[in-house]
Design a protein around this motif. Structure first.
Motif, mmCIF file in Angstrom:
data_model
loop_
_atom_site.group_PDB
_atom_site.id
_atom_site.type_symbol
_atom_site.label_atom_id
_atom_site.label_comp_id
_atom_site.label_asym_id
_atom_site.label_seq_id
_atom_site.Cartn_x
_atom_site.Cartn_y
_atom_site.Cartn_z
ATOM 1 N N ARG A 26 13.030 -28.868 53.047
ATOM 2 C CA ARG A 26 12.469 -28.365 54.171
ATOM 3 C C ARG A 26 13.193 -28.246 55.541
ATOM 4 O O ARG A 26 13.065 -27.211 56.096
ATOM 5 C CB ARG A 26 10.967 -29.176 54.308
ATOM 6 N N ASP A 30 14.226 -25.130 57.964
ATOM 7 C CA ASP A 30 13.681 -25.072 59.237
ATOM 8 C C ASP A 30 14.979 -25.073 60.265
ATOM 9 O O ASP A 30 14.915 -24.298 61.141
ATOM 10 C CB ASP A 30 12.815 -26.281 59.520
ATOM 11 N N ALA A 33 16.285 -21.666 60.583
ATOM 12 C CA ALA A 33 15.417 -20.705 61.358
ATOM 13 C C ALA A 33 15.574 -21.147 62.617
ATOM 14 O O ALA A 33 15.598 -20.262 63.550
ATOM 15 C CB ALA A 33 13.719 -21.171 60.853
ATOM 16 N N HIS A 37 17.392 -18.884 66.003
ATOM 17 C CA HIS A 37 16.904 -18.125 67.417
ATOM 18 C C HIS A 37 18.050 -18.994 68.413
ATOM 19 O O HIS A 37 18.210 -18.172 69.533
ATOM 20 C CB HIS A 37 15.507 -19.218 67.545
ATOM 21 N N GLU B 338 8.257 -33.446 62.650
ATOM 22 C CA GLU B 338 8.646 -32.735 63.869
ATOM 23 C C GLU B 338 9.586 -33.566 64.593
ATOM 24 O O GLU B 338 10.768 -33.050 65.181
ATOM 25 C CB GLU B 338 7.633 -32.465 64.808
ATOM 26 N N GLU B 397 -2.240 -23.516 62.505
ATOM 27 C CA GLU B 397 -1.809 -22.264 62.530
ATOM 28 C C GLU B 397 -0.272 -22.165 62.681
ATOM 29 O O GLU B 397 0.364 -21.130 61.858
ATOM 30 C CB GLU B 397 -2.363 -21.268 63.447
ATOM 31 N N ARG B 398 0.138 -23.172 63.182
ATOM 32 C CA ARG B 398 1.495 -22.935 63.565
ATOM 33 C C ARG B 398 2.299 -24.158 62.997
ATOM 34 O O ARG B 398 3.531 -24.362 63.462
ATOM 35 C CB ARG B 398 1.911 -22.680 65.106
ATOM 36 N N LEU B 400 3.628 -25.097 60.423
ATOM 37 C CA LEU B 400 4.731 -24.915 59.327
ATOM 38 C C LEU B 400 5.644 -23.941 59.939
ATOM 39 O O LEU B 400 6.617 -23.436 59.105
ATOM 40 C CB LEU B 400 4.042 -24.527 58.012
ATOM 41 N N ASP B 401 5.449 -23.544 61.060
ATOM 42 C CA ASP B 401 6.294 -22.632 61.438
ATOM 43 C C ASP B 401 6.963 -22.988 63.139
ATOM 44 O O ASP B 401 6.467 -22.843 64.128
ATOM 45 C CB ASP B 401 5.696 -21.107 61.918
ATOM 46 N N VAL B 403 9.424 -22.328 64.875
ATOM 47 C CA VAL B 403 9.895 -21.460 65.918
ATOM 48 C C VAL B 403 8.828 -20.946 66.821
ATOM 49 O O VAL B 403 8.745 -20.747 67.802
ATOM 50 C CB VAL B 403 10.824 -20.336 65.367
ATOM 51 N N ALA B 404 7.590 -20.592 65.988
ATOM 52 C CA ALA B 404 6.508 -20.117 66.309
ATOM 53 C C ALA B 404 5.779 -20.968 67.648
ATOM 54 O O ALA B 404 5.399 -20.665 68.542
ATOM 55 C CB ALA B 404 5.278 -19.527 65.504
#
Lengths: 104, 464
Positions: A26, A30, A33, A37, B338, B397-398, B400-401, B403-404
């Protein structure tokens, strides 16, 4: 730039983080990604930078060095200024109650 | 007597607060019940309410984000690694609150170590948005913003490293102030990214957030980055006229991708500032597009260093293992996803061979962003922008993402990179959800942004 799972494993070792296999997979996705950016920072290379790029915020008054003695003692070898020095160690008086010879 | 008059007149403060604030028992009952928000990680017991001084916050209960050290209550940073940790000392901001007469109601939920924009990264579960429980309250000071928005308390302290006070304030419909770097002592604020971290204030109104700021600001010999500058009466600025103030509208903060209803509310807020006597003027902050990558390189680099201390030896949890290195790795494995992601990114960008490509470039970019603001503030007194591109988003909503999630902070990180003050004030609702407008000022320009926010708040208040 991109990172492989092996790179991520190595970064984890440097950061002293234990990573499970699924975490490794994972994190590799990540980090790649995020790095895609972050790589947009390279686009800035061609734009003009401010003259004093070290300054964030208001100008600060420079610290006066006139009271400081120089050079810094730590830039010299310790044996040059140590009161006593032997085989790479400072020689200091024994603490109260400790026999320097090590005898009981 | 109006709310404003009651706060400005210290002799009336106790009566006002005593009649409107909830008791500790109320907070516990609400939080433990089906309507609980998980805004608090710890609610004080009556015996925790230490005797305190007389001042403008006498008898007022204030909530603290759980990365601000307290002696009587645990300080967990929303992390399993600090679960149950009790600090041996108290943050300077907390001492100042007590000296002003405040009572510490409890410690509020946050993204682990302040790393997140939704409060979903807490090891103790997410906080729910009191406006709509299916939505995030923003983050990382989501617990503090939710506690104020839900009426548990009227004021709370948060911390803001990239927007963590302003964005949750916007999502919950309250006021959040991140002051100039150095305005409030960071002594006792557990470090995430030391060159960006700043304690901030959250209040139900501009006046309350400003009064709280006034109380906790000031120089502290225990924080060498705190400034030796006098603290103005910010509460007075909240009711000051803005006639003649020049408000800059940075074009980069109003991209075409903004939803039309969001854009419409922002335009209306600009018109209200003009109607209150300000002059609007377009300005440009050309390096804004690089702010997010710049921030996430610098913040994670500093975090990887600051969080190295959680090794099972000096603080918090320790997992037993054979050998010291293995014990370090297993213990630090207790960090959430995180935090691990950011430590990994920070370690990578600081590693040999990549340091200048990432960290060095980001430092130079930071200077360019700060330079943009210096140039803009030669022409204008304050800047007006959105606090966030959208109102609160749904839980999950975010997650798992990454960058979002990071892009949620696109309008707030620049203030931390430049060290300037920022404030979020409600400017209406989109589909029933609060939206925040952000005011940015030059270094030590808190009074200007408070005055502009006060004028906006008064303008909306006239409509009701």
């Amino acid at each position: 730039m991109s990172v492989s799972a092996r790179d991520v494993q190595r970064i984890g070792e440097l950061a002293r983080l234990h990573l499970e296999d699924d975490e490794l997979e994972r994190l590799t996705l990540d980090l790649n990604a995020i790095l895609r950016h972050v790589d947009s920072l390279r686009d800035l290379g061609s734009t003009k930078q401010p003259e004093d790029s070290s300054q964030i915020g208001p100008k600060l008054t420079p610290v006066s060095h006139e009271h400081f003695e120089g050079p810094d003692k730590l830039h010299e070898m310790p044996e040059d200024f140590a009161p006593e020095w032997k085989e790479g160690f400072f020689i200091v008086p024994a603490p109260p109650g400790v026999n320097p010879s090590g005898d009981q | 007597m109006s709310l404003q008059d009651e706060i400005l007149s210290s002799s009336e403060v106790l009566d006002f607060r005593g009649s409107t604030l909830r008791s500790l028992d109320d907070i516990k009952e609400l939080e433990d019940g089906p309507e609980g928000l998980n805004a608090f990680l710890a609610v004080a017991e009556p015996e925790d309410l230490e005797a305190c001084g007389q001042g403008p916050l006498e008898g007022v209960m204030v909530a603290l984000k759980d990365n601000i050290c307290t002696k009587r209550l645990p300080t967990t940073c929303g992390s399993r690694i600090l679960k149950g940790y009790r600090s041996p000392y108290e943050a300077t901001a907390v001492q100042r609150l007590r000296q002003a007469g405040a009572l510490i109601a409890g410690k509020t939920n946050l993204d682990e170590f302040g790393m997140g924009s939704s409060t979903e990264n807490s090891a103790f579960g997410p906080t729910l948005n009191p406006v709509d429980r299916s939505l995030v309250p923003g983050g990382s000071s989501g617990g503090s913003a939710a506690a104020v928005a839900a009426g548990y308390v009227r004021m709370a302290l948060g911390s803001d490293t990239g927007g963590s006070v302003r964005q949750p304030a916007a999502f919950c419909g309250v006021v959040g102030i991140k002051p100039t770097y150095g305005r409030i002592s960071r002594y006792g604020l557990i470090a995430f990214a030391s060159s960006l971290d700043q304690i901030g204030t959250i209040g139900a109104t501009v006046l309350e957030a400003s009064l709280l700021l006034e109380v906790v600001s000031g120089h502290d010999t225990r924080d060498s980055t705190s400034a030796e500058k006098p603290v103005p009466r910010y509460r007075d600025a909240a009711v000051q006229s803005i006639k003649g103030m020049v408000v800059g509208i940075p074009t980069e903060y109003f991209p075409e991708q903004l939803d039309p209803p969001v854009r419409a509310l922002l335009d209306e807020a600009c018109e209200r500032l003009v109607a209150a006597g300000a002059e609007g003027r377009p300005v440009s902050l050309p390096h804004t597009e690089f702010a997010i990558p710049c921030y996430y390189v610098l913040a994670t680099a500093e975090a990887s260093s600051n969080l190295a201390r959680y090794d099972g030896v000096r603080f918090g949890a320790r997992l037993p293992a054979e050998g010291l290195d293995r014990m370090y790795e297993l213990t630090r494995g207790k960090f959430g996803a995180e935090v691990k992601r950011r430590i990994m990114l920070g370690t990578y960008v600081l590693s040999s061979g990549y340091y200048d490509a990432y960290y060095g470039t980001a430092q130079r970019t930071r200077a360019s962003i700060a330079h943009d603001f210096t140039t803009a503030f030669n022409e204008v007194d304050v800047l007006f922008t959105p606090t966030s591109p959208t109102p609160a988003f749904p839980l999950g909503e975010r997650v798992l993402d990454p960058v979002a999630m990071y892009l949620s902070d696109v309008f707030t990180v620049t203030a931390n990179l430049a060290g300037i003050p920022g404030l979020s004030v409600p400017i209406g609702t989109v589909g029933g959800l609060p939206l925040g407008g952000q005011l940015l000022g030059p270094w030590w320009g808190e009074s200007h942004i408070i005055a502009a926010a006060g004028a906006l708040e008064a303008s909306y208040g006239e409509d009701t």
